[in-house]
Design an enzyme around this catalytic site. Sequence first.
Site, mmCIF file in Angstrom:
data_model
loop_
_atom_site.group_PDB
_atom_site.id
_atom_site.type_symbol
_atom_site.label_atom_id
_atom_site.label_comp_id
_atom_site.label_asym_id
_atom_site.label_seq_id
_atom_site.Cartn_x
_atom_site.Cartn_y
_atom_site.Cartn_z
ATOM 1 N N TYR A 144 55.595 31.637 34.135
ATOM 2 C CA TYR A 144 54.941 30.596 34.934
ATOM 3 C C TYR A 144 55.678 29.261 34.827
ATOM 4 C CZ TYR A 144 50.538 32.803 36.348
ATOM 5 O OH TYR A 144 49.581 33.573 36.942
ATOM 6 N N LYS A 189 55.736 44.441 27.431
ATOM 7 C CA LYS A 189 56.651 45.392 28.073
ATOM 8 C C LYS A 189 57.899 45.435 27.195
ATOM 9 C CE LYS A 189 57.800 48.091 31.558
ATOM 10 N NZ LYS A 189 57.129 49.361 31.876
ATOM 11 N N ASP A 221 52.001 48.562 31.769
ATOM 12 C CA ASP A 221 51.688 49.589 32.780
ATOM 13 C C ASP A 221 50.654 50.576 32.236
ATOM 14 O OD1 ASP A 221 53.665 50.387 30.984
ATOM 15 O OD2 ASP A 221 54.875 51.461 32.464
ATOM 16 N N ASP A 245 47.210 37.194 33.259
ATOM 17 C CA ASP A 245 46.649 36.882 34.579
ATOM 18 C C ASP A 245 46.243 38.176 35.275
ATOM 19 O OD1 ASP A 245 46.033 35.261 36.853
ATOM 20 O OD2 ASP A 245 47.904 35.960 37.769
ATOM 21 N N ASP A 249 42.169 39.973 35.767
ATOM 22 C CA ASP A 249 41.544 40.264 37.068
ATOM 23 C C ASP A 249 41.113 41.726 37.116
ATOM 24 O OD1 ASP A 249 41.912 37.690 38.154
ATOM 25 O OD2 ASP A 249 42.448 38.519 40.113
HETATM 26 C C1 IPM Z 1 44.024 32.033 37.149
HETATM 27 C C2 IPM Z 1 44.618 31.789 38.502
HETATM 28 C C3 IPM Z 1 45.787 30.846 38.378
HETATM 29 C C4 IPM Z 1 46.826 31.509 37.510
HETATM 30 C C5 IPM Z 1 46.396 30.383 39.710
HETATM 31 C C6 IPM Z 1 45.361 29.772 40.623
HETATM 32 C C7 IPM Z 1 47.549 29.446 39.499
HETATM 33 O O1 IPM Z 1 44.979 32.987 39.120
HETATM 34 O O2 IPM Z 1 43.571 31.058 36.522
HETATM 35 O O3 IPM Z 1 43.988 33.182 36.707
HETATM 36 O O4 IPM Z 1 47.626 32.319 37.989
HETATM 37 O O5 IPM Z 1 46.847 31.207 36.305
HETATM 38 MN MN MN Z 2 44.432 34.766 37.975
#
Ligand code: IPM
Ligand code: MN
Length: 362
Positions: A144, A189, A221, A245, A249
């Site tokens: 990042y 990884k 993975d 990240d 999710d």
């Molecule tokens: C999160 C979001 C952010 C990230 C974005 C909005 C930059 O997806 O907080 O998980 O990737 O960190």
């Molecule tokens: Mn995110």
Amino acid sequence: MSKLQNITVLKGDGIGPEVVNQAIKVLHAIAEKYAHTFTFDEQLIGASAIDQTGNPLPDHTIESCKSADAILLGAIGDPKYDNDPNATVRPEQGLLKLRKTLGLFANIRPVRIFDNLKHLSVLKPEVLQNVDMVIYRELTGGIYFGKKEKNEEQASDLCHYHRFEIERIAKLAFEEATKRRNKLCLIDKANVLDTSRLWRDVVQQMSPSYPSVEVNYLFIDNAAMQMILNPSQFDVIVTSNMFGDIISDEASVLGGSLGLLPSSSAGTEARLYEPVHGSFPQATGKNIANPLATILSIEMMLRDFGLIEEADDVLNSVTYCIDQNLLTIDLIKENALLCSEVGDQITNRISSKTSKDYGVLI
Ligand code: IPM
Ligand code: MN
């Protein structure tokens, strides 16, 4: 003991303002019931900050955050920037710069399953049995924040990690594991990436200092697959910025909705609390967004303030609403409540239960 806490409020974009307003109502109810004082200083971030000032993270916002006891963030992002790869100013820059400027190196994302919502999950109920994990995602390093280059023909994003960046988040994750089921999983990884091999070295070297904690290692993975096949194996996960990240999710859908996942980000100064979900532009202004992730982020904030009964009060009230089907449309088809109505239900529950009901002396 009554407390004074100064909170910087960054409502941000999309549904951010709607969900943050519910969280503030909850904080007001807690303040009144337990005789605390919470002050709120509202500042700009993201697309709304670009619209008003040209800058996704104005200096005023940084100053307020630096002097706050805690920061509450809604969401950032606006579709008008998503499909324009050449936009030089983007809402996300505001959030990334805020994390970096405040040194918020650890993003903590707990994943809990509420019994009454199990049926909403795409996974079978038996797979969800005993799922209870927390993800420690590194937040201020890695791909990042590495050097970026792009021209018409080529682009690159450097993934770089220093030993100290790994040590400080691994330390928090090990400590958390000792307070939970004593299991730590490093996701990396390491079969391909040197940065991942450094993560393994560091975690292996730290492991003898935490003899009660059983450490295991998964490639990202495989971990992505294990998250669906057997999610209850996870207790504490520690991982780099990008893998964290993605895996968080994925983990968020276990419980039936991304709208349930709270987070806190820790560094050396004030912590930042925000829902894991984004700005959900399609729902903006409709009062239908799910405020629970933001309200559960308040639970994390109160716990970090040392206000344990207050945090339990918020969690109990959220659980009550879930059990009573007092839910927004993402969680229930019939008789769904509006975002503000869910906020009202939780606030009323907090206010109507006396603290004696929880055995608290004021
Ligand atoms: C999160 C979001 C952010 C990230 C974005 C909005 C930059 O997806 O907080 O998980 O990737 O960190
Ligand atoms: Mn995110």
